[in-house]
Design a protein around this motif. Sequence first.
Motif, PDB file in Angstrom:
ATOM      1  N   GLN A   1       0.838  -1.205   0.000  1.00  0.00           N
ATOM      2  CA  GLN A   1       0.000   0.000   0.000  1.00  0.00           C
ATOM      3  C   GLN A   1       0.871   1.253   0.000  1.00  0.00           C
ATOM      4  O   GLN A   1       1.088   1.886   1.021  1.00  0.00           O
ATOM      5  CB  GLN A   1      -0.909   0.004   1.224  1.00  0.00           C
ATOM      6  N   GLN A   2       1.372   1.575  -1.190  1.00  0.00           N
ATOM      7  CA  GLN A   2       2.285   2.717  -1.313  1.00  0.00           C
ATOM      8  C   GLN A   2       1.630   4.021  -0.857  1.00  0.00           C
ATOM      9  O   GLN A   2       2.253   4.882  -0.269  1.00  0.00           O
ATOM     10  CB  GLN A   2       2.739   2.867  -2.771  1.00  0.00           C
ATOM     11  N   ASP A   3       0.315   4.132  -1.118  1.00  0.00           N
ATOM     12  CA  ASP A   3      -0.359   5.402  -0.820  1.00  0.00           C
ATOM     13  C   ASP A   3      -0.593   5.612   0.679  1.00  0.00           C
ATOM     14  O   ASP A   3      -1.113   6.634   1.086  1.00  0.00           O
ATOM     15  CB  ASP A   3      -1.688   5.512  -1.584  1.00  0.00           C
ATOM     16  N   LEU A   4      -0.171   4.642   1.478  1.00  0.00           N
ATOM     17  CA  LEU A   4      -0.343   4.786   2.917  1.00  0.00           C
ATOM     18  C   LEU A   4       0.619   5.829   3.481  1.00  0.00           C
ATOM     19  O   LEU A   4       0.347   6.484   4.479  1.00  0.00           O
ATOM     20  CB  LEU A   4      -0.096   3.423   3.585  1.00  0.00           C
ATOM     21  N   GLY A   5       1.772   5.979   2.808  1.00  0.00           N
ATOM     22  CA  GLY A   5       2.739   6.985   3.241  1.00  0.00           C
ATOM     23  C   GLY A   5       3.445   6.628   4.534  1.00  0.00           C
ATOM     24  O   GLY A   5       3.782   7.504   5.318  1.00  0.00           O
ATOM     25  N   VAL A   6       3.687   5.316   4.741  1.00  0.00           N
ATOM     26  CA  VAL A   6       4.395   4.913   5.958  1.00  0.00           C
ATOM     27  C   VAL A   6       5.765   4.358   5.571  1.00  0.00           C
ATOM     28  O   VAL A   6       5.886   3.550   4.670  1.00  0.00           O
ATOM     29  CB  VAL A   6       3.586   3.835   6.725  1.00  0.00           C
ATOM     30  N   ASP A   7       6.808   4.833   6.259  1.00  0.00           N
ATOM     31  CA  ASP A   7       8.143   4.286   6.049  1.00  0.00           C
ATOM     32  C   ASP A   7       8.621   3.716   7.376  1.00  0.00           C
ATOM     33  O   ASP A   7       8.906   4.452   8.314  1.00  0.00           O
ATOM     34  CB  ASP A   7       9.082   5.404   5.580  1.00  0.00           C
ATOM     35  N   ILE A   8       8.684   2.375   7.446  1.00  0.00           N
ATOM     36  CA  ILE A   8       8.968   1.756   8.749  1.00  0.00           C
ATOM     37  C   ILE A   8      10.387   2.024   9.222  1.00  0.00           C
ATOM     38  O   ILE A   8      10.674   1.881  10.399  1.00  0.00           O
ATOM     39  CB  ILE A   8       8.718   0.230   8.726  1.00  0.00           C
ATOM     40  N   SER A   9      11.283   2.427   8.308  1.00  0.00           N
ATOM     41  CA  SER A   9      12.652   2.667   8.764  1.00  0.00           C
ATOM     42  C   SER A   9      12.729   3.902   9.657  1.00  0.00           C
ATOM     43  O   SER A   9      13.719   4.139  10.326  1.00  0.00           O
ATOM     44  CB  SER A   9      13.608   2.794   7.570  1.00  0.00           C
ATOM     45  N   ASN A  10      11.650   4.703   9.676  1.00  0.00           N
ATOM     46  CA  ASN A  10      11.617   5.852  10.588  1.00  0.00           C
ATOM     47  C   ASN A  10      11.220   5.459  11.998  1.00  0.00           C
ATOM     48  O   ASN A  10      11.386   6.233  12.935  1.00  0.00           O
ATOM     49  CB  ASN A  10      10.595   6.896  10.097  1.00  0.00           C
ATOM     50  N   PHE A  11      10.609   4.261  12.148  1.00  0.00           N
ATOM     51  CA  PHE A  11      10.136   3.869  13.462  1.00  0.00           C
ATOM     52  C   PHE A  11      11.324   3.603  14.399  1.00  0.00           C
ATOM     53  O   PHE A  11      12.462   3.454  13.957  1.00  0.00           O
ATOM     54  CB  PHE A  11       9.246   2.619  13.375  1.00  0.00           C
ATOM     55  N   THR A  12      11.031   3.506  15.672  1.00  0.00           N
ATOM     56  CA  THR A  12      12.076   3.287  16.659  1.00  0.00           C
ATOM     57  C   THR A  12      12.064   1.817  17.087  1.00  0.00           C
ATOM     58  O   THR A  12      11.190   1.403  17.851  1.00  0.00           O
ATOM     59  CB  THR A  12      11.840   4.168  17.900  1.00  0.00           C
TER      60      THR A  12
END
Lengths: 333, 502
Positions: free
Chosen positions: A111-122
């Motif tokens: 789901q590209q349009d979700l706009g979530v990049d998990i590499s930003n998570f902690t």
Amino acid sequence: MNIARRGILALAGALGIGAMIASAPGVAQDWEPKKPVEFIIMAGTGGGADQIARLLQGLIEKKDLSPRPFIPINKPGGSGAEALRYLQDKAGDDHVVLVTLNSFYTTPIIQQDLGVDISNFTPIGRMALDTFLLWVNTDREDITDLDSYVDAVKAAGMEWKVGGTGSGQEDSILTAMMEKEFGYEVTYIPFPGGGTVAKNLVGNHIDSTVNNPAEQNEFMRAGNTKPLVQFTPERMQSYPDVPTAQELGHDIVYFMQRSINGPPDMSPEARDWYINLFKTLFESEEWQTFCVEDGLTCDEWVAGDDLAAFHAEQGKRHQELIESVGAAAITGE
Amino acid sequence: MESILLSLSGGLLEAFQPLNLLMIVIGCVVGLFIGAMPGLGSVNGVAILLPITFLVPPNAAIMFLAAIYYGAMYGGAISSITLGIPGASTAVATVFDGRPLAIAGKADQALTAAAIASFVGGTVSVVLFTLFAPPLADFALRFGPPEEFALMVLAFATFIGLGGDDIPKTIFSILIGLVLATIGLDIISGRPRLIFFDISGFMHGINFLVLAIGIYGIGEMLWTLEQTEGNVIVHKVNMSWRAFLTNLGHVKYYIKTTILGSILGYFVGTLPAAGATPASLMSYGLAKTFSKDPESFGKGNVAGVAAPEAANNAASTGSMLPMITLGIPGSPTTAILLGGMIIWGLRPGPLLFTEHPDFVWGLIGSLYVANAFTVLINLAFIPLFVRVLTMPFTVLAPIIFVLCVVGGYAPSQTMHDVWLMLLFGVAGYLLRKLNYPVAPAVLAIVLGPLAEQSFRQSLLGSQGEVWIFFERPISATCIAIAAALVLYPVLRGLRKPAKAQA
């Protein structure tokens, strides 16, 4: 008026007791939660992630590891998309953590349009690697092993209903891997959680599923459902009689990580506090017992930057997997 | 049968152990207040109190949690009736008639009806639970997606079929609710839908409690302020023993509704997908449809308070069944109970009944005891609760406003929801001025997602074949009843003008 005031006092008293107990002093540290911690589960109630979160919540309370309670909240929508988006929007919040499934990797890819990049998570810590088995209802006496299963699916064609927890969820990937390996196509039906999938399998509303052990064990013991194959490299201690796919000449091995992650930009102090907390839980006797009973692998504690590296590698692997089976096969489009 | 009685008496004895009894009583009182506080809700309440449960043996602990859960079900009605703010999503339907009764100075009647109905609901369902748990667990298993969808159709039909209301306006209201329910991530594909102005808060959909608190709490406050121009003060409050006995005597007006609501509530509660909120709304709709006097619903009919309260208590007992036998909690609160069980090494599943009978029967026994205590405590507190209404509305309005803001903020802790709540408040007020019923919109936002999900699951399974809903006996029956419910008031409506002309 007097009575009303007394009532309010009684209420305040009742809440006070709760608050006092909740705020019993823990170990003194630089940072600790100042309000209840939201424990987000990216799947529905009764599923593997849900059970894990609720066990951990209870252990935190039982061992008095946190000055504030952890409150599990299920956000199962859209194969975890709802939870991921929620965590992303909570950037910088030190009072929310997420317990993950592999949809942590796959949902943002699909789901590209979700706009979530998990590499930003902690990344905080990896609690376990979960396993998968193929299950059918015991009423299906014609299905006794993998071969008879494949025959039955091929005979049924698209009428064959596989239940799972959402398009793009790990079980849908595993289902797509099986479709490719055995050359059949099935109808995949998403449900809000592994528990509901299990219930629908017992009620014969679906024909098969690839659920985690925790979601099926009790139904297996009651004689409602039976496992046919396990997708591990070696037979698990708790399923000595169930063959692995590799033994039968099919190279399908699939794991799911169960890890704890914070939102983007969590403060380093908070991150360290959570790493410490979950490490204590990981090493606890209760957790290790749960792992053995539920067919989880809990040998190695992976935390912080090591977990980030693990996530990066798994993210890449899932990208390849999705490319090889085709995103369409997973989303059913 | 004999073995059930034997097990039950064992369970009751267990519940009467001094420590267990103490935990049950404390749980009931705490639960009552937790339920009455908008925004606190039993989920947070139970989570905060979880640590206490580790100080006592597991059996006492699970009884404590169950008692809180039970008390909260009763408590939700209190703020619904006295302040017009639903204390919990399960108590929304209680506002429909509870609030008008309170304004008319009959808050004590409404609160008594709520307590009695809750008691009956709790008792009927725990008896059903005792006698028919295993067969009902099997029956719940027969509910697949098509059956769940048919049940939702039935629920909607109870609301379209509300005799007396303007049917086109009712349908319009349902449609608004369905559109609001669509906002957020699609359940099946995970794609975002209707994300207005790209505000990320909409990704999480519209929280039902935010809508209900806005429409009822804020909308009602605006409406009352306008009606009274800030003047009215005191509602008459009658609190003599005689009034109390008269109120008890009113049971005869709503006992049938209550029993029907209890059975319906218990049954809906046992289905893993549904839970207490849909059950209470369905029960309200049915009570109105079959009432001799449907016009009075929504304007202050005690049966309109009794129906949802009976159903939500019955459903909360019912939802213990899928938790125990299937490991699927029917509500967020039972999910916490489930967490407790896992920690104590009790694995829910089909075998729990036979492998841990002490635990299961102890829990059932505690439900009987908790139910009896809660009704007594609740009745005793009624004079205190109605006191709230003796405050001048100019003082009460700001309190209501603050509670609404807290209640809107609490579920997801974002300001986005507070703004939405205020917006719904204004919208609710306008709809009311234009004479649109808002209850159907509330129903639609609760049931919409459940209906959509089961509809799509069914059609995926049947390769797009709609006949699946008519081929399966349970779903076909539900749909037939739904059709009858829609036609019933229409037919009744046709007959009436004919008579009037003659």
